[in-house]
Motif scaffolding. Structure first.
Motif, PDB file in Angstrom:
ATOM      1  N   ILE A  99       3.633  -5.022   2.201  1.00 44.72           N
ATOM      2  CA  ILE A  99       2.947  -5.920   3.132  1.00 44.72           C
ATOM      3  C   ILE A  99       3.429  -7.354   2.902  1.00 44.72           C
ATOM      4  N   TYR A 108       0.883  -1.163   0.000  1.00 47.91           N
ATOM      5  CA  TYR A 108       0.000   0.000   0.000  1.00 47.91           C
ATOM      6  C   TYR A 108       0.919   1.210   0.000  1.00 47.91           C
ATOM      7  N   SER A 156      -1.696 -12.155  13.918  1.00 48.22           N
ATOM      8  CA  SER A 156      -2.325 -11.082  14.683  1.00 48.22           C
ATOM      9  C   SER A 156      -2.707  -9.952  13.724  1.00 48.22           C
ATOM     10  N   SER A 157      -3.340  -8.943  14.282  1.00 49.73           N
ATOM     11  CA  SER A 157      -3.845  -7.844  13.466  1.00 49.73           C
ATOM     12  C   SER A 157      -2.699  -7.150  12.712  1.00 49.73           C
ATOM     13  N   GLY A 158      -2.902  -6.901  11.449  1.00 51.45           N
ATOM     14  CA  GLY A 158      -1.896  -6.184  10.662  1.00 51.45           C
ATOM     15  C   GLY A 158      -0.799  -7.066  10.093  1.00 51.45           C
ATOM     16  N   SER A 159      -0.927  -8.389  10.233  1.00 51.28           N
ATOM     17  CA  SER A 159       0.154  -9.273   9.775  1.00 51.28           C
ATOM     18  C   SER A 159       0.141  -9.481   8.258  1.00 51.28           C
ATOM     19  N   GLY A 160      -0.957  -9.100   7.605  1.00 50.25           N
ATOM     20  CA  GLY A 160      -1.018  -9.215   6.156  1.00 50.25           C
ATOM     21  C   GLY A 160      -1.955 -10.313   5.667  1.00 50.25           C
ATOM     22  N   LYS A 161      -2.761 -10.880   6.587  1.00 49.04           N
ATOM     23  CA  LYS A 161      -3.647 -11.998   6.227  1.00 49.04           C
ATOM     24  C   LYS A 161      -4.656 -11.589   5.164  1.00 49.04           C
ATOM     25  N   THR A 162      -5.340 -10.471   5.430  1.00 47.53           N
ATOM     26  CA  THR A 162      -6.387 -10.037   4.502  1.00 47.53           C
ATOM     27  C   THR A 162      -5.781  -9.637   3.163  1.00 47.53           C
ATOM     28  N   THR A 163      -4.607  -9.022   3.220  1.00 44.07           N
ATOM     29  CA  THR A 163      -3.937  -8.632   1.976  1.00 44.07           C
ATOM     30  C   THR A 163      -3.661  -9.874   1.131  1.00 44.07           C
ATOM     31  N   GLU A 204     -12.190 -14.226   8.369  1.00 49.52           N
ATOM     32  CA  GLU A 204     -12.716 -14.140   9.736  1.00 49.52           C
ATOM     33  C   GLU A 204     -14.241 -14.278   9.765  1.00 49.52           C
ATOM     34  N   LYS A 242       4.534   1.115   1.472  1.00 52.27           N
ATOM     35  CA  LYS A 242       4.631   0.121   2.557  1.00 52.27           C
ATOM     36  C   LYS A 242       4.410  -1.287   1.992  1.00 52.27           C
TER      37      LYS A 242
HETATM   38  N1  LIG Z   1      -6.108   0.041   2.005  1.00 50.75           N
HETATM   39  C1  LIG Z   1      -4.997   0.145   2.730  1.00 50.75           C
HETATM   40  N2  LIG Z   1      -4.188   1.217   2.626  1.00 50.75           N
HETATM   41  C2  LIG Z   1      -3.069   1.332   3.360  1.00 50.75           C
HETATM   42  N3  LIG Z   1      -2.633   0.404   4.238  1.00 50.75           N
HETATM   43  C3  LIG Z   1      -3.398  -0.679   4.393  1.00 50.75           C
HETATM   44  C4  LIG Z   1      -4.613  -0.874   3.657  1.00 50.75           C
HETATM   45  N4  LIG Z   1      -5.147  -2.057   4.024  1.00 50.75           N
HETATM   46  C5  LIG Z   1      -4.310  -2.576   4.961  1.00 50.75           C
HETATM   47  N5  LIG Z   1      -3.256  -1.770   5.175  1.00 50.75           N
HETATM   48  C6  LIG Z   1      -2.128  -2.021   6.096  1.00 50.75           C
HETATM   49  O1  LIG Z   1      -1.496  -3.218   5.678  1.00 50.75           O
HETATM   50  C7  LIG Z   1      -1.100  -4.014   6.790  1.00 50.75           C
HETATM   51  C8  LIG Z   1      -1.665  -5.412   6.649  1.00 50.75           C
HETATM   52  O2  LIG Z   1      -3.074  -5.327   6.670  1.00 50.75           O
HETATM   53  P1  LIG Z   1      -4.011  -6.609   6.560  1.00 50.75           P
HETATM   54  O3  LIG Z   1      -5.426  -6.104   6.546  1.00 50.75           O
HETATM   55  O4  LIG Z   1      -3.568  -7.455   5.455  1.00 50.75           O
HETATM   56  O5  LIG Z   1      -3.685  -7.315   7.933  1.00 50.75           O
HETATM   57  P2  LIG Z   1      -4.512  -8.448   8.695  1.00 50.75           P
HETATM   58  O6  LIG Z   1      -3.510  -9.412   9.142  1.00 50.75           O
HETATM   59  O7  LIG Z   1      -5.620  -8.938   7.850  1.00 50.75           O
HETATM   60  O8  LIG Z   1      -5.082  -7.633   9.926  1.00 50.75           O
HETATM   61  P3  LIG Z   1      -6.554  -7.665  10.589  1.00 50.75           P
HETATM   62  O9  LIG Z   1      -6.652  -8.965  11.306  1.00 50.75           O
HETATM   63  O10 LIG Z   1      -6.510  -6.482  11.506  1.00 50.75           O
HETATM   64  O11 LIG Z   1      -7.538  -7.525   9.465  1.00 50.75           O
HETATM   65  C9  LIG Z   1      -1.584  -3.269   8.022  1.00 50.75           C
HETATM   66  O12 LIG Z   1      -0.488  -2.588   8.573  1.00 50.75           O
HETATM   67  C10 LIG Z   1      -2.601  -2.306   7.492  1.00 50.75           C
HETATM   68  O13 LIG Z   1      -2.621  -1.130   8.275  1.00 50.75           O
END
Ligand SMILES: Nc1ncnc2c1ncn2[C@@H]1O[C@H](COP(=O)(O)OP(=O)(O)OP(=O)(O)O)[C@@H](O)[C@H]1O
Length: 372
Positions: free
Chosen positions: A17, A12, A36-43, A158, A15
């Motif tokens: 991921i 993003y 955990s939150s922010g680890s990049g799973k959703t990405t 999730e 940054k």
């Molecule tokens: N649209 C976006 N623009 C900028 N940064 C983003 C965007 N989406 C996610 N991020 C950042 O990318 C990183 C990974 O996000 P991601 O959603 O993949 O994590 P996650 O493991 O799924 O977390 P969660 O469990 O909180 O959903 C995080 O630091 C998040 O802040």
């Protein structure tokens, strides 16, 4: 169908991921991405779905390169955390919408909806609106909607996190049996290790876009490859304590935070490390063992989770009901207490890298000696 990710890079802005990320999910696997939150799973999940642009790399589904295909052409279906149902449509219309858009004949739609509704136990709700359903029922509608499309791969982000604890437990069982029935590949993202352990054929533990470990639930629990996984898998998780190993005739003496020591017959590289001890292996002792101070305990009926401290470092012990000392209720916060370690596997991790140095079968070899 298998999903292969080759050298995936996603960012993003500036940054990153995921960087040069590689993964292979086998056909028919229930594959959980845990982190955990922010680890990049959703990405990662959204990259597979084609919902976000990727910078580099390839995604193959069933051997076909889908990197440049639209999400709708990838033969995948996604189930989201917030169900994403249309409130003004009945359950039947919500489930059948995608088929209608594709001009599937009415009779065929009817049969498909009725089949999935039966499988997911929502047949009696088809004419209701989402607001008339419980959270668990709504989530089943979300899954049914994904299922009627008969995708090659289910991507689930999730899907249970909006449900209360009891319902979530029920849904875990239902998701497993759903997977056994449909035998499709499921890639499932969550941050809850209990959920991952209950569902997965294999789990990928992700931290800051890096693979910490990949294996079956048992492999991760029995052989955590680093302190991150050791502290993530297990409920309550493993205690990770500073220690110092020193060779002693025929074995090693492991000093634990200057509060006591363990002796093992194994030879271990000398020096400062972390020792990992599962809460189930820690017992209480009146006088000898590792010195600690009592904090508090939680009685679950089946066992007591006893919280103690060495200095500021919290330690958890899980004591089975029959081993709970009679005086546990009388202990006061800060009172001196001693910990013993029961026979079982203990883990030694490198202080710098956090990687496993050695797994030691603590107590076992000495017990065998006694038997001689
Ligand atoms: N649209 C976006 N623009 C900028 N940064 C983003 C965007 N989406 C996610 N991020 C950042 O990318 C990183 C990974 O996000 P991601 O959603 O993949 O994590 P996650 O493991 O799924 O977390 P969660 O469990 O909180 O959903 C995080 O630091 C998040 O802040």
């Amino acid at each position: 169908m298998s999903v292969i990710i080759e050298n995936l890079t996603a960012r993003y802005g500036d940054k990153y991921i995921l960087k040069n990320f590689n993964l292979r999910v086998e056909d028919g696997e229930f594959f959980v991405i845990l982190g955990s939150s922010g680890s990049g799973k959703t990405t990662l999940l959204r990259s597979i779905a084609g919902l976000i642009p990727i910078d580099d790399g390839r995604i193959l589904i069933d051997g076909n390169d889908v990197t440049d295909l639209y999400p709708s052409d990838r033969n995948i279906a996604m189930v989201f955390q917030n169900f994403a149902l249309y409130p003004h449509m009945t359950v039947y219309d919500n489930i059948s919408l995608n088929l209608k858009i594709k001009h599937v004949p009415k009779d065929e739609i009817k049969k498909k909806v009725s089949d999935v509704a039966e499988m997911l136990h929502i047949s009696q709700h088809l004419q209701k609106y989402p607001r008339q359903l419980s959270g668990g029922e709504q989530q089943r509608v979300g899954i049914a909607r994904a299922m009627v499309r008969d995708p090659s791969v289910f991507l689930m982000d999730e899907p249970l996190s909006n449900l209360d604890a009891k319902l979530r437990r029920e849904m875990l069982g239902e998701l497993r049996s759903f997977h056994e029935k449909v035998k499709k590949t499921i890639i499932y993202v969550c941050h809850d290790q209990d959920e991952a352990m209950a569902l997965a054929d294999r789990i990928l533990v992700l931290n800051q876009g890096q693979i910490m470990q990949l294996g079956t639930p048992d492999e991760l629990y029995d052989h955590p490859a680093n302190v991150f996984v050791a502290g993530f898998i297990g409920n309550p998780p493993m205690n990770i304590l500073e220690c110092d190993a020193e060779e002693k005739s025929g074995g090693t003496r492991i000093d634990v935070m200057n509060s006591g020591y363990l002796e093992v017959d194994d030879e271990i590289p000398e020096g400062k490390m972390f020792i990992g001890i599962r809460p189930e292996l820690i017992g209480l002792s009146d006088h000898d063992g590792i010195s600690a101070s009592f904090d508090y305990f939680i009685n679950s009926g089946l066992n007591a989770e006893v919280h103690v401290k060495i200095g500021d470092t919290p330690i958890r012990a899980v004591i089975p009901k029959e081993e709970i000392p009679a005086n546990l209720r009388d202990l006061r916060n800060g009172e001196s207490i001693h910990l013993k370690v029961k026979p079982g596997t203990i883990y030694l991790y490198d202080r710098e890298s956090g990687s496993i140095v050695k797994e030691v079968d603590y107590g076992a070899s000495r017990e065998i000696k006694k038997a001689d």
